[in-house]
Design an enzyme around this catalytic site. Structure first.
Site, PDB file in Angstrom:
ATOM      1  N   ARG A  48     -48.151  -7.722  50.739  1.00  0.00           N
ATOM      2  CA  ARG A  48     -48.951  -8.953  50.673  1.00  0.00           C
ATOM      3  C   ARG A  48     -49.916  -8.845  49.501  1.00  0.00           C
ATOM      4  NH1 ARG A  48     -53.848 -11.246  52.419  1.00  0.00           N
ATOM      5  NH2 ARG A  48     -53.645 -13.414  53.125  1.00  0.00           N
ATOM      6  N   SER A 120     -46.392 -16.470  61.194  1.00  0.00           N
ATOM      7  CA  SER A 120     -47.704 -16.381  61.842  1.00  0.00           C
ATOM      8  C   SER A 120     -47.929 -17.612  62.717  1.00  0.00           C
ATOM      9  CB  SER A 120     -48.812 -16.318  60.778  1.00  0.00           C
ATOM     10  OG  SER A 120     -48.707 -15.144  60.015  1.00  0.00           O
ATOM     11  N   LYS A 149     -58.557 -11.066  55.575  1.00  0.00           N
ATOM     12  CA  LYS A 149     -57.959 -12.320  55.139  1.00  0.00           C
ATOM     13  C   LYS A 149     -59.026 -13.405  55.111  1.00  0.00           C
ATOM     14  CE  LYS A 149     -53.888 -13.410  56.684  1.00  0.00           C
ATOM     15  NZ  LYS A 149     -52.775 -13.752  57.582  1.00  0.00           N
TER      16      LYS A 149
END
Length: 223
Positions: A48, A120, A149
């Site tokens: 990511r 998600s 995040k």
């Protein structure tokens, strides 16, 4: 999804590391950190590369290939977050998308049935739509408050996982968001098949010890 693949995916979700170059302590090489985490017992890796200072273009591609190679050497699935083009280009094992990323059904059509698709979710409705779109597993969270995040959804708590299971959703699930080794067991007891972590491993002084701590905290993860 057939039962054999479902069992394989559940095992892969046990200790799930999510990491990019921006998640590391200053001066650390992502490849070295991944090797340490693999030695500590992670079972799946998601690349990511997002946030301030994230690599782009050829630099991102080069890092993705290096990390993919580490995973291949150790028999660990390599998943790419959001970037379907990158995943296809380097022949990743799958893609993970959030609710604000690419449409899950389109991602499934693009990557085919042979690659893993994670989505998600934050509610029963989102979970059901993700399964209909072809998701192989669901990332549920954030379970606890997280700083990893900037776009994190409101905290669900372990009740979020319980709610999905109570709704009859049997698809593999991994809990994510603010999970530390001492908080892993309640997440699994609520119905998750594994725990996904970013800073608790990627930002730790010793990634190997940090990864191992998750299995030590919930011994059945090593089964």
């Amino acid at each position: 999804m057939n039962r054999r693949n479902e069992t394989k995916i559940k095992k892969a979700l046990r200790v799930y590391l999510v990491m990019g170059s921006v998640n590391l302590q200053s001066g650390k090489d992502p490849v070295d950190v991944l090797r340490e985490a693999v030695a500590g017992g992670i079972t799946l890796f998601q690349f990511r590369e997002k946030g301030p200072g994230a690599l782009e273009g050829e630099a991102c591609l080069a890092l993705a290939r290096r990390l993919r190679d580490v995973c291949r050497e150790n028999g660990i699935p390599f998943i790419v977050n959001d970037d379907v083009d990158l995943a296809v280009a380097i022949e990743a094992d799958g893609v993970h998308v959030g609710q604000s990323d690419a449409d899950a059904s389109r991602v499934r059509a693009r990557i085919g049935e042979g690659r893993m698709l994670g989505v998600s979710v934050h509610s029963v409705e989102e979970a059901r739509l993700a399964v209909q779109a072809g998701a192989d597993y669901l990332g549920v969270g954030p379970i606890y408050p997280t700083r990893s995040k900037a776009d994190a959804h409101a905290v669900l708590g372990i009740e979020g996982i319980r709610e999905l299971r109570a709704a009859g959703l049997a698809v593999p699930m991994v809990g994510i968001g603010g999970i530390t080794a001492d908080l892993a067991a309640p997440v699994l007891a609520a119905g998750a098949d594994g725990v996904a972590v970013i800073s608790a491993i990627a930002g730790a002084p010793d990634a190997r010890a940090a990864a191992s701590a998750f299995a030590d905290a919930a011994p059945w993860l090593r089964g």
